[in-house]
Write an enzyme that holds these catalytic residues in place. Structure first.
Site, short mmCIF file in Angstrom:
data_model
loop_
_atom_site.label_atom_id
_atom_site.label_comp_id
_atom_site.label_asym_id
_atom_site.label_seq_id
_atom_site.Cartn_x
_atom_site.Cartn_y
_atom_site.Cartn_z
N LYS A 53 33.84 -21.20 26.84
CA LYS A 53 32.77 -20.61 27.66
C LYS A 53 31.40 -21.14 27.22
O LYS A 53 30.62 -21.61 28.04
CB LYS A 53 32.80 -19.09 27.51
CG LYS A 53 31.56 -18.40 28.04
CD LYS A 53 31.65 -16.89 27.92
CE LYS A 53 31.16 -16.33 26.59
NZ LYS A 53 29.70 -16.41 26.40
N ASN A 54 31.16 -21.09 25.91
CA ASN A 54 29.82 -21.44 25.44
C ASN A 54 29.53 -22.93 25.51
O ASN A 54 28.38 -23.35 25.39
CB ASN A 54 29.62 -20.93 24.01
CG ASN A 54 29.46 -19.42 23.98
OD1 ASN A 54 29.33 -18.79 25.03
ND2 ASN A 54 29.48 -18.83 22.80
N CYS A 148 19.43 -7.07 23.59
CA CYS A 148 20.83 -6.78 23.87
C CYS A 148 21.24 -5.63 22.96
O CYS A 148 20.44 -5.18 22.14
CB CYS A 148 21.71 -7.99 23.68
SG CYS A 148 21.81 -8.50 21.98
N ARG A 153 16.78 -10.48 20.76
CA ARG A 153 17.20 -11.87 20.57
C ARG A 153 16.11 -12.75 21.17
O ARG A 153 16.07 -13.00 22.35
CB ARG A 153 18.55 -12.11 21.23
CG ARG A 153 19.64 -11.31 20.51
CD ARG A 153 20.96 -11.43 21.18
NE ARG A 153 21.55 -12.75 21.06
CZ ARG A 153 22.68 -13.10 21.66
NH1 ARG A 153 23.31 -12.23 22.42
NH2 ARG A 153 23.18 -14.29 21.50
N ASP A 336 30.51 -14.93 15.92
CA ASP A 336 31.33 -14.46 17.04
C ASP A 336 32.76 -14.09 16.62
O ASP A 336 33.55 -13.63 17.45
CB ASP A 336 31.36 -15.52 18.16
CG ASP A 336 30.04 -15.60 18.91
OD1 ASP A 336 29.15 -14.76 18.65
OD2 ASP A 336 29.89 -16.49 19.77
N ARG A 419 -8.25 -4.03 4.11
CA ARG A 419 -9.18 -2.90 4.21
C ARG A 419 -8.92 -1.88 3.11
O ARG A 419 -9.83 -1.14 2.72
CB ARG A 419 -9.04 -2.21 5.57
CG ARG A 419 -9.65 -2.99 6.72
CD ARG A 419 -9.40 -2.30 8.06
NE ARG A 419 -9.22 -0.88 7.93
CZ ARG A 419 -8.19 -0.17 8.44
NH1 ARG A 419 -7.27 -0.79 9.14
NH2 ARG A 419 -8.11 1.11 8.26
C1 UD1 Z 1 24.89 -18.64 20.86
C2 UD1 Z 1 26.18 -18.13 21.45
C3 UD1 Z 1 26.54 -16.77 20.83
C4 UD1 Z 1 26.56 -16.86 19.31
C5 UD1 Z 1 25.25 -17.48 18.79
C6 UD1 Z 1 25.26 -17.75 17.29
C7 UD1 Z 1 26.18 -19.06 23.69
C8 UD1 Z 1 26.06 -18.83 25.14
N1 UD1 Z 1 26.03 -17.99 22.88
O1 UD1 Z 1 23.88 -17.71 21.22
O2 UD1 Z 1 27.82 -16.40 21.31
O3 UD1 Z 1 26.70 -15.59 18.76
O4 UD1 Z 1 24.99 -18.74 19.44
O5 UD1 Z 1 26.28 -18.62 16.97
O6 UD1 Z 1 26.44 -20.16 23.25
N2 UD1 Z 1 16.64 -17.10 17.36
C9 UD1 Z 1 15.27 -16.98 17.23
N3 UD1 Z 1 14.48 -17.54 18.19
C10 UD1 Z 1 14.99 -18.23 19.25
C11 UD1 Z 1 16.39 -18.36 19.36
C12 UD1 Z 1 17.19 -17.78 18.39
O7 UD1 Z 1 14.77 -16.37 16.30
O8 UD1 Z 1 14.21 -18.73 20.06
C13 UD1 Z 1 17.52 -16.50 16.32
C14 UD1 Z 1 18.45 -15.45 16.88
O9 UD1 Z 1 17.84 -14.17 16.94
C15 UD1 Z 1 19.58 -15.50 15.88
C16 UD1 Z 1 19.63 -16.97 15.49
O10 UD1 Z 1 18.38 -17.51 15.86
O11 UD1 Z 1 19.29 -14.73 14.73
C17 UD1 Z 1 20.73 -17.75 16.15
O12 UD1 Z 1 20.70 -17.53 17.56
P1 UD1 Z 1 21.17 -18.66 18.59
O13 UD1 Z 1 21.96 -19.68 17.86
O14 UD1 Z 1 19.98 -19.12 19.36
O15 UD1 Z 1 22.10 -17.84 19.56
P2 UD1 Z 1 22.35 -18.09 21.09
O16 UD1 Z 1 22.17 -19.52 21.43
O17 UD1 Z 1 21.60 -17.08 21.88
#
Ligand code: UD1
Length: 440
Positions: A53-54, A148, A153, A336, A419
């Protein structure tokens, strides 16, 4: 988690209502089906996994980059995939499944439009249209995904990256509005490894002029798959599978076909199902190198695992040994798979510990597992983050929390602090704290 006798579980819930329920905002019918399980059977046999899916979701949005017809195979028949196709349809992208797992996508007449809140909030991965839209049309309007169930996120890394490529990005009424005359290659060092931001910026950089380097790029197999796909569209990408990706943009990428990689999380879930029942199962159609961290943990827990070229066979003992599991970016143990291993370890011998370093609050399943009798304790722990001081004592509270967080906390707007506390950082340093003032 303490030792717990093996549970015989029958999940019995209220009967489904007669009228189908609707989601609150889209009005779309949601399934109120239930799954009932008579526990206590050891699983045996073979099970094939579907396409990832991802990996599918960003590949689908990449079709916005080049008008034309694409054929994808091994596409999983999932709601998220239909949601993505529904979203792409708003941009004039047509799609048709053929024998169930093959999918034709026609982006010949793709045009720009808005990615609306109603869709984006149901599937966070909708944010993947941002990069391709900006690259192709020089403009994108995508709803912010919102929080979420297990915490905020953010998408700041996506936005910062687009800005560094030359886009002007504003947040207007809950929408990310990005515009550019043209995108130009840039150096993009990520503070955090992010799958979504890496994928989005790979696609944004695809048509940018010159070279883009993404440092600390996510190297999850789904990103590798996206990068391979973009390469077959004519975009030059070096360092695929590593944490440093170099993209040389091309003004005119072309359509390409692709087979989706196997879903490593679905595979891991079946391995865990075999292990939790003391079963003997071969999970087929997998890419074993994507599952090294999961296999290693199953072996450590006492399961016998045989890895073949395209399958993984697990034979589990009556009871597993306890584990310490810490999630981390690939090739580490995937976040995951954290919930599934929590179920598994709640029936293992002795006490196990699980730490999620990717999403510190991803523990909504704990309360439900406890209802099944699992003995789980969640330790309050704080993880460092950029935070903003809002008043004097709030600043002090954030500093105190930062002293015990398990990674770095950056407190901004500390003029509030100044302050009321004289040289607090120096005084805390004197007590042994690792704290410093960084001048703006
Ligand atoms: C993707 C997966 C999700 C999985 C996650 C981590 C998909 C559709 N989803 O989610 O199933 O759990 O990777 O492996 O592929 N973060 C920031 N700023 C940002 C983006 C992310 O701080 O702009 C942080 C997030 O809060 C988190 C970490 O980075 O703590 C990793 O998130 P990220 O890898 O971006 O997750 P997703 O791509 O949303």
């Amino acid at each position: 988690m303490k030792a717990n006798t093996k549970m015989k579980t029958r999940v019995v819930k209220q009967p489904a209502p007669v009228a189908p329920a609707k989601t609150q905002d889209t009005g779309e019918a949601i399934s109120m089906d239930e799954v009932w399980i008579e526990g206590g059977r050891k699983l045996r046999g073979q099970v094939p996994v579907s396409g990832s899916k991802n990996a599918t979701l960003p590949v689908l949005t990449a079709t916005l980059l080049a008008p034309g017809i694409y054929r994808f195979t091994n596409v999983p028949a999932l709601k998220d995939v239909s949601t993505m196709l529904e979203l792409l349809a708003l941009f004039g992208v047509k799609s048709k499944r053929d024998d169930g797992h093959a999918l034709y996508v026609d982006s010949t007449n793709a045009h720009n439009a808005e990615a609306p809140y109603e869709l984006v909030k149901t599937m966070r991965a909708s944010i993947y249209v941002l990069g391709p839209l900006l690259a192709r049309f020089g403009e994108a309007r995508v709803s912010l995904p919102g929080g979420c169930a297990w915490g905020p996120r953010p998408v700041d890394l996506h936005i910062k990256g687009m800005q560094r490529l030359g886009a002007e990005v504003e947040i207007e009424h809950g929408y990310i509005v990005a515009r550019c005359k043209k995108l130009t290659g840039a150096y993009l060092p990520f503070e955090i490894s992010s799958v979504g931001a890496t994928g989005n910026l790979l696609m944004a950089a695809a048509t940018a002029e010159g070279e883009t380097i993404i440092d600390n790029a996510a190297c999850e197999p789904e990103i590798e798959a996206l990068a391979e796909f973009l390469t077959s569209m004519g975009i030059k990408i070096d360092g695929i599978g590593t944490t440093r990706l170099t993209i040389t943009g091309t003004p005119r990428p072309h359509p390409a076909d692709a087979a989706m990689i196997p879903d490593r999380i679905e595979a891991g879930t079946f391995l865990a199902a075999a292990a939790i029942t003391g079963g003997d199962v071969e999970v087929t159609s997998v890419e074993p190198r994507h599952l090294d961290a999961v296999v290693e943990k199953l072996e450590e827990a006492g399961a016998e695992v045989t890895v073949h070229e395209r399958s993984i066979h697990v034979r589990a003992p009556e009871r597993l040994n306890p584990l310490r599991v810490t999630t981390s970016p690939f090739p580490g143990f995937p976040t995951d798979m954290q919930a599934q291993f929590m179920a598994l370890l709640s029936v293992a011998r002795g006490t196990s510990t699980i730490t999620d370093t990717i999403y510190a609050d991803r523990f909504t399943h704990v309360a439900e597992l406890q209802r099944l009798g699992a003995d789980i304790r969640v330790d309050p722990s704080l993880s460092g983050a950029p935070v903003m001081a809002t008043d004097l004592r709030a600043s002090a509270a954030l500093i105190l929390a930062g002293l015990v967080a398990n990674s770095e906390t950056k407190v901004s707007r500390i003029y509030h602090l100044d302050r009321g506390y004289e040289r607090i950082e120096e005084k805390l340093q004197g007590l042994g704290a690792a704290i410093r003032r960084v001048r703006a």
